[in-house]
Motif scaffolding. Sequence first.
Motif, PDB file in Angstrom:
ATOM      1  N   PRO A 130      31.930  23.986   9.409  1.00 17.54           N
ATOM      2  CA  PRO A 130      32.805  23.844   8.242  1.00 17.54           C
ATOM      3  C   PRO A 130      32.690  22.421   7.701  1.00 17.54           C
ATOM      4  O   PRO A 130      33.419  21.525   8.117  1.00 17.54           O
ATOM      5  CB  PRO A 130      34.191  24.123   8.815  1.00 17.54           C
ATOM      6  CG  PRO A 130      34.110  23.662  10.239  1.00 17.54           C
ATOM      7  CD  PRO A 130      32.672  23.810  10.670  1.00 17.54           C
ATOM      8  N   MET A 131      31.760  22.203   6.804  1.00 18.05           N
ATOM      9  CA  MET A 131      31.422  20.841   6.373  1.00 18.05           C
ATOM     10  C   MET A 131      32.187  20.475   5.113  1.00 18.05           C
ATOM     11  O   MET A 131      31.979  21.065   4.055  1.00 18.05           O
ATOM     12  CB  MET A 131      29.916  20.733   6.130  1.00 18.05           C
ATOM     13  CG  MET A 131      29.436  19.323   5.823  1.00 18.05           C
ATOM     14  SD  MET A 131      27.629  19.210   5.722  1.00 18.05           S
ATOM     15  CE  MET A 131      27.173  19.225   7.453  1.00 18.05           C
ATOM     16  N   ILE A 132      33.080  19.516   5.247  1.00 17.63           N
ATOM     17  CA  ILE A 132      33.858  19.035   4.107  1.00 17.63           C
ATOM     18  C   ILE A 132      33.241  17.728   3.647  1.00 17.63           C
ATOM     19  O   ILE A 132      33.264  16.726   4.362  1.00 17.63           O
ATOM     20  CB  ILE A 132      35.341  18.878   4.480  1.00 17.63           C
ATOM     21  CG1 ILE A 132      35.907  20.259   4.849  1.00 17.63           C
ATOM     22  CG2 ILE A 132      36.126  18.266   3.331  1.00 17.63           C
ATOM     23  CD1 ILE A 132      37.282  20.233   5.420  1.00 17.63           C
ATOM     24  N   SER A 133      32.671  17.747   2.447  1.00 17.52           N
ATOM     25  CA  SER A 133      31.862  16.631   1.957  1.00 17.52           C
ATOM     26  C   SER A 133      32.535  15.947   0.781  1.00 17.52           C
ATOM     27  O   SER A 133      33.601  16.374   0.305  1.00 17.52           O
ATOM     28  CB  SER A 133      30.476  17.138   1.560  1.00 17.52           C
ATOM     29  OG  SER A 133      29.799  17.661   2.681  1.00 17.52           O
ATOM     30  N   GLY A 134      31.882  14.894   0.281  1.00 23.39           N
ATOM     31  CA  GLY A 134      32.461  14.122  -0.813  1.00 23.39           C
ATOM     32  C   GLY A 134      31.502  13.955  -1.976  1.00 23.39           C
ATOM     33  O   GLY A 134      30.348  14.366  -1.933  1.00 23.39           O
ATOM     34  N   ARG A 135      32.020  13.324  -3.025  1.00 23.56           N
ATOM     35  CA  ARG A 135      31.205  12.987  -4.184  1.00 23.56           C
ATOM     36  C   ARG A 135      30.543  11.639  -3.970  1.00 23.56           C
ATOM     37  O   ARG A 135      30.791  10.964  -2.973  1.00 23.56           O
ATOM     38  CB  ARG A 135      32.089  12.949  -5.433  1.00 23.56           C
ATOM     39  CG  ARG A 135      32.709  14.307  -5.777  1.00 23.56           C
ATOM     40  CD  ARG A 135      33.276  14.306  -7.174  1.00 23.56           C
ATOM     41  NE  ARG A 135      33.866  15.601  -7.490  1.00 23.56           N
ATOM     42  CZ  ARG A 135      33.181  16.657  -7.899  1.00 23.56           C
ATOM     43  NH1 ARG A 135      31.873  16.581  -8.008  1.00 23.56           N
ATOM     44  NH2 ARG A 135      33.778  17.795  -8.176  1.00 23.56           N
ATOM     45  N   GLY A 136      29.704  11.257  -4.929  1.00 26.93           N
ATOM     46  CA  GLY A 136      29.038   9.975  -4.828  1.00 26.93           C
ATOM     47  C   GLY A 136      30.049   8.839  -4.816  1.00 26.93           C
ATOM     48  O   GLY A 136      31.102   8.910  -5.467  1.00 26.93           O
ATOM     49  N   LEU A 137      29.742   7.798  -4.071  1.00 27.45           N
ATOM     50  CA  LEU A 137      30.606   6.624  -3.991  1.00 27.45           C
ATOM     51  C   LEU A 137      29.732   5.398  -4.236  1.00 27.45           C
ATOM     52  O   LEU A 137      28.787   5.137  -3.496  1.00 27.45           O
ATOM     53  CB  LEU A 137      31.268   6.537  -2.616  1.00 27.45           C
ATOM     54  CG  LEU A 137      32.232   5.373  -2.383  1.00 27.45           C
ATOM     55  CD1 LEU A 137      33.427   5.458  -3.335  1.00 27.45           C
ATOM     56  CD2 LEU A 137      32.712   5.354  -0.940  1.00 27.45           C
ATOM     57  N   ILE A 159      22.516   6.131 -11.469  1.00 28.55           N
ATOM     58  CA  ILE A 159      23.761   6.056 -12.238  1.00 28.55           C
ATOM     59  C   ILE A 159      23.461   5.678 -13.681  1.00 28.55           C
ATOM     60  O   ILE A 159      24.018   6.261 -14.621  1.00 28.55           O
ATOM     61  CB  ILE A 159      24.734   5.048 -11.599  1.00 28.55           C
ATOM     62  CG1 ILE A 159      25.112   5.485 -10.189  1.00 28.55           C
ATOM     63  CG2 ILE A 159      25.989   4.888 -12.455  1.00 28.55           C
ATOM     64  CD1 ILE A 159      25.926   4.470  -9.418  1.00 28.55           C
ATOM     65  N   ASP A 160      22.570   4.704 -13.881  1.00 28.52           N
ATOM     66  CA  ASP A 160      22.223   4.275 -15.236  1.00 28.52           C
ATOM     67  C   ASP A 160      21.628   5.418 -16.064  1.00 28.52           C
ATOM     68  O   ASP A 160      21.814   5.471 -17.289  1.00 28.52           O
ATOM     69  CB  ASP A 160      21.229   3.115 -15.183  1.00 28.52           C
ATOM     70  CG  ASP A 160      21.868   1.818 -14.716  1.00 28.52           C
ATOM     71  OD1 ASP A 160      23.109   1.702 -14.781  1.00 28.52           O
ATOM     72  OD2 ASP A 160      21.130   0.919 -14.266  1.00 28.52           O
ATOM     73  N   GLY A 218      25.206   9.516 -12.003  1.00 31.46           N
ATOM     74  CA  GLY A 218      26.337   9.106 -11.180  1.00 31.46           C
ATOM     75  C   GLY A 218      27.445   8.612 -12.079  1.00 31.46           C
ATOM     76  O   GLY A 218      27.333   8.634 -13.310  1.00 31.46           O
ATOM     77  N   ARG A 219      28.538   8.154 -11.477  1.00 32.63           N
ATOM     78  CA  ARG A 219      29.724   7.783 -12.247  1.00 32.63           C
ATOM     79  C   ARG A 219      29.964   6.275 -12.245  1.00 32.63           C
ATOM     80  O   ARG A 219      29.877   5.642 -11.201  1.00 32.63           O
ATOM     81  CB  ARG A 219      30.972   8.466 -11.658  1.00 32.63           C
ATOM     82  CG  ARG A 219      30.923   9.974 -11.712  1.00 32.63           C
ATOM     83  CD  ARG A 219      32.147  10.580 -11.032  1.00 32.63           C
ATOM     84  NE  ARG A 219      32.051  12.035 -11.026  1.00 32.63           N
ATOM     85  CZ  ARG A 219      31.359  12.735 -10.130  1.00 32.63           C
ATOM     86  NH1 ARG A 219      30.732  12.104  -9.141  1.00 32.63           N
ATOM     87  NH2 ARG A 219      31.308  14.039 -10.193  1.00 32.63           N
ATOM     88  N   ASP A 268      33.992  10.215 -15.334  1.00 32.01           N
ATOM     89  CA  ASP A 268      32.685  10.410 -15.983  1.00 32.01           C
ATOM     90  C   ASP A 268      32.085  11.763 -15.618  1.00 32.01           C
ATOM     91  O   ASP A 268      32.211  12.229 -14.484  1.00 32.01           O
ATOM     92  CB  ASP A 268      31.705   9.308 -15.558  1.00 32.01           C
ATOM     93  CG  ASP A 268      31.998   7.979 -16.214  1.00 32.01           C
ATOM     94  OD1 ASP A 268      32.856   7.938 -17.115  1.00 32.01           O
ATOM     95  OD2 ASP A 268      31.373   6.978 -15.805  1.00 32.01           O
ATOM     96  N   ARG A 269      31.415  12.382 -16.590  1.00 30.01           N
ATOM     97  CA  ARG A 269      30.660  13.607 -16.348  1.00 30.01           C
ATOM     98  C   ARG A 269      29.233  13.237 -15.938  1.00 30.01           C
ATOM     99  O   ARG A 269      28.641  12.318 -16.490  1.00 30.01           O
ATOM    100  CB  ARG A 269      30.627  14.498 -17.601  1.00 30.01           C
ATOM    101  CG  ARG A 269      31.980  15.112 -17.950  1.00 30.01           C
ATOM    102  CD  ARG A 269      31.887  15.925 -19.236  1.00 30.01           C
ATOM    103  NE  ARG A 269      30.961  17.032 -19.096  1.00 30.01           N
ATOM    104  CZ  ARG A 269      31.307  18.231 -18.624  1.00 30.01           C
ATOM    105  NH1 ARG A 269      32.537  18.472 -18.222  1.00 30.01           N
ATOM    106  NH2 ARG A 269      30.410  19.201 -18.546  1.00 30.01           N
ATOM    107  N   ILE A 270      28.714  13.969 -14.972  1.00 33.92           N
ATOM    108  CA  ILE A 270      27.370  13.694 -14.451  1.00 33.92           C
ATOM    109  C   ILE A 270      26.340  14.565 -15.173  1.00 33.92           C
ATOM    110  O   ILE A 270      26.593  15.735 -15.461  1.00 33.92           O
ATOM    111  CB  ILE A 270      27.338  13.964 -12.937  1.00 33.92           C
ATOM    112  CG1 ILE A 270      27.927  12.768 -12.185  1.00 33.92           C
ATOM    113  CG2 ILE A 270      25.924  14.224 -12.436  1.00 33.92           C
ATOM    114  CD1 ILE A 270      27.922  12.934 -10.695  1.00 33.92           C
TER     115      ILE A 270
END
Length: 435
Positions: free
Chosen positions: A107-114, A361-362, A366-367, A372-374
């Motif tokens: 059960p992998m709970i992941s995140g967005r880019g940081l 990101i540029d 990325g945000r 921001d929308r990716i």
Amino acid sequence: MIPQEIIRRKRDGDELDAAEISSFIAALAAGQLSEGQIGAFAMAVWFKGMSRAEIVALTLAMADSGDRLQWADIDRPIADKHSTGGVGDNVSLMLAPIAAACGLAVPMISGRGLGHTGGTLDKLESIPGYMITPDADLFHKVVKEAGCAIIGQTGTLAPADGRLYAVRDVTATVDSIPLITASILSKKLAAGLETLVLDVKVGNGAFMADRGQAEILAQSLVEVANGAGVKTSALITDMNQPLADSAGNAVEMRNCLDFLVGRKADTRLETVVLAFAAEMLVKSGVAASSDEAERMARQALSSGKAAEVFARMVSMLGGPADLIENPDRYLAKAPVAKPVPAARSGWLGACDARGIGVSVIDLGGGRRHPADRIDHRVGFSELLPLGTRVNAGEPIALVHAADDAAAERAAAAIAAHYRITEDKPELTPVIAGLI
């Protein structure tokens, strides 16, 4: 509980007991503390640190601030992996289905880019229809029937961490090892894990550029997780160049699909994925040794079983059932693809991995701001690994951009991020240590 007394004691370097920490975090989760009080507590911890007992208490209190997932009806070991973040790091996308194909429930709970690092959830959102926030019943069903599910954190899972992190983010207290440890592990404990393997990255593309600091963080994570009852180990891995040969969202998803069907063998990425699969299987008791575990992982790939698990997970979470067979039908492509030529002949001797992440990101991948929308289409592919001999004008990467101007800027940036040397470089091993 008087919050300012707890803050004062920590400010003065006193060791807080579990009851004090628990009451403070309960008040935080209930919205009873001001941002000033939360920020003062975080800054006191940043300056004075915490003992192992304090960090365990903080981690457990944050894990208990919301729901705890239960897996009593699943007869497989419950295991997961967490990375501290890197560039071209899509290990989770392949590792979860490989581990599931070998008999684990993930059960992998992941995140967005940081910052400059890519996020697993952003990559998954390049798949049309994929639900990163399913309800609890569907999440449970996918883990039980497919063997793994990669989703985002819900508002009911370790909610105290969400509020504390938001304050840390604006008070210069993100880089506190006790707070990093509790933030990462509280979500993993709330997920009901039995075993956990951690990927602590070090290098110019990692948050921890210094090997010594990476080892301190890894040691803290391992000791606290084991102290909280989760069998845990950590691998320290190199992030002085992108891990995969792609950096972006849809391009890394294509990289994942290629990996699952056997087109990324004998790469640094394969070395890391198989090492983590082996560690998960041994820690969970499914394999008796690392050699046996690696053979199991390779068999899961070569037989197509890992790809089947991934396909089922994607389908059950709303994505297309034939993604692996027909990626071009579903993964959007950027309208402009531009090769990046080598400035001169020689060896790819070094690169600025963080700079490559910033260049994604540029491009819009990325945000700069949370809202921001990716643009999932953009990024880099065909990135050559360090230690490759190139001739002047030979492509060292391929830019995927929304327009010609963006492609030109990104190509110039990528060329500047690589150093071409006359002598073949001595490369750092991709796996630097085990804790």
